[in-house]
Design an enzyme around this catalytic site. Structure first.
Site, mmCIF file in Angstrom:
data_model
loop_
_atom_site.group_PDB
_atom_site.id
_atom_site.type_symbol
_atom_site.label_atom_id
_atom_site.label_comp_id
_atom_site.label_asym_id
_atom_site.label_seq_id
_atom_site.Cartn_x
_atom_site.Cartn_y
_atom_site.Cartn_z
ATOM 1 N N ALA A 65 29.760 36.675 32.779
ATOM 2 C CA ALA A 65 30.409 35.588 32.040
ATOM 3 C C ALA A 65 29.415 34.907 31.111
ATOM 4 O O ALA A 65 28.198 34.974 31.306
ATOM 5 C CB ALA A 65 30.994 34.569 33.007
ATOM 6 N N GLY A 108 29.936 39.340 36.217
ATOM 7 C CA GLY A 108 31.248 39.856 35.860
ATOM 8 C C GLY A 108 31.218 41.282 35.356
ATOM 9 O O GLY A 108 32.196 42.020 35.512
ATOM 10 N N GLU A 111 31.272 43.299 38.405
ATOM 11 C CA GLU A 111 32.600 43.177 39.003
ATOM 12 C C GLU A 111 33.631 44.003 38.242
ATOM 13 O O GLU A 111 34.528 44.599 38.838
ATOM 14 C CB GLU A 111 33.001 41.702 39.051
ATOM 15 C CG GLU A 111 32.189 40.914 40.077
ATOM 16 C CD GLU A 111 32.406 39.420 39.997
ATOM 17 O OE1 GLU A 111 32.698 38.806 41.038
ATOM 18 O OE2 GLU A 111 32.283 38.854 38.891
ATOM 19 N N GLU A 131 24.865 35.326 40.863
ATOM 20 C CA GLU A 131 25.506 34.016 40.716
ATOM 21 C C GLU A 131 24.892 32.932 41.594
ATOM 22 O O GLU A 131 24.936 31.746 41.231
ATOM 23 C CB GLU A 131 27.011 34.140 41.025
ATOM 24 C CG GLU A 131 27.842 34.773 39.913
ATOM 25 C CD GLU A 131 27.875 36.283 39.982
ATOM 26 O OE1 GLU A 131 28.681 36.897 39.264
ATOM 27 O OE2 GLU A 131 27.076 36.874 40.750
#
Length: 257
Positions: A65, A108, A111, A131
């Site tokens: 992100a 992300g 992911e 994170e």
């Protein structure tokens, strides 16, 4: 059509390239919306039979992100979880998906790769869910998909320490299925897609559905789903064509019915 993606049709394979190389292909809200559009269209377009995700440049698949936007995230942002829902849609897509991972797949980006059916990495690929360095956790499916792929112990090692995993370790732990030279990455992904596309389309769709659904149920229920899927396939035109083509020593001509 897109500001942050480059999408190409390669003989029925939709190659989706995340195109923000100046920020290591960070997935901002605009890219999320564009990825959702691509996934929706791919699911509806019969000409698309497989989807390959990759990143522009050689530094990153996607670096997660956009950290700048994280400043404004609230509890409501987490509840809405647009990125988690996007990756759920990728996982549930009725076509095979392949992540061609060039460079770093962090947060992300990792992911997104885990939401794909198959992950092929370049030799310089790196994986991480860092994170916790920002006092948050991987909230777009990372805590669940990573544990299912490599086991809870290894997943907790990565998540709690925030460490980066090499392509070799990713192969060893089962996070990726293949590691190839950087220059061969997209070729390998397209060849894998072509191999899948030569099989019975209905069998591919049901195999993906049964494997995905079976992970979340007990063994007995999973075996029941397997039998029911096989019952459908035994009565399909494609099964009859596949058997006849094999016995006649000719290529099959599948219709997906």
């Amino acid at each position: 059509m897109y500001e942050n993606l480059i999408v190409k049709d390669c003989d029925g394979v939709a190659v989706v390239m995340m195109n923000r190389p100046d920020v290591r292909n960070a997935i901002n809200s605009k890219m999320q919306a564009e990825l959702h559009s691509v996934v929706t269209l791919a699911g509806e377009d019969d000409r698309v039979r497989a989807v390959v995700f990759t990143g522009a440049g050689d530094r990153a698949f996607a670096a997660g992100a956009d950290i700048e936007s994280l400043r404004d995230y609230t509890s409501e942002t987490a509840i809405q979880s647009r990125m988690q829902r996007l990756f759920d849609d990728i996982e549930a897509l009725n076509k095979p998906t392949i992540a061609a991972i060039n460079g770093h797949a962090l947060g992300g980006g990792c992911e997104l790769a885990m939401a794909c059916d198959i992950r092929i990495a370049s030799q310089t690929a790196r994986f991480g869910l860092p994170e916790t360095n920002l006092a948050i956790l991987p909230g777009a499916g990372g805590t669940q998909r990573l544990a299912r792929l490599i086991g809870p112990g290894r997943a907790l090692d990565m998540i709690l320490t925030g460490r980066i995993m090499s392509a070799g370790e990713a192969l060893e732990t089962g996070l990726v299925s293949r590691v190839v030279p950087n220059a061969d990455l997209l070729v390998a992904a397209k060849e894998t897609a072509a191999t899948i596309m030569a099989k019975g389309p209905l069998a591919i769709r049901l195999a993906k559905l049964v494997v995905r659904a079976g992970v979340d149920v007990d063994s007995r229920s999973g075996l029941m789903m397997e039998r029911l899927a096989q019952a459908l396939l035994y009565n399909s035109d494609d099964k009859r064509e596949g058997v006849e083509a094999f016995l006649a020593k000719r290529p099959p001509s599948f219709t997906g019915k």
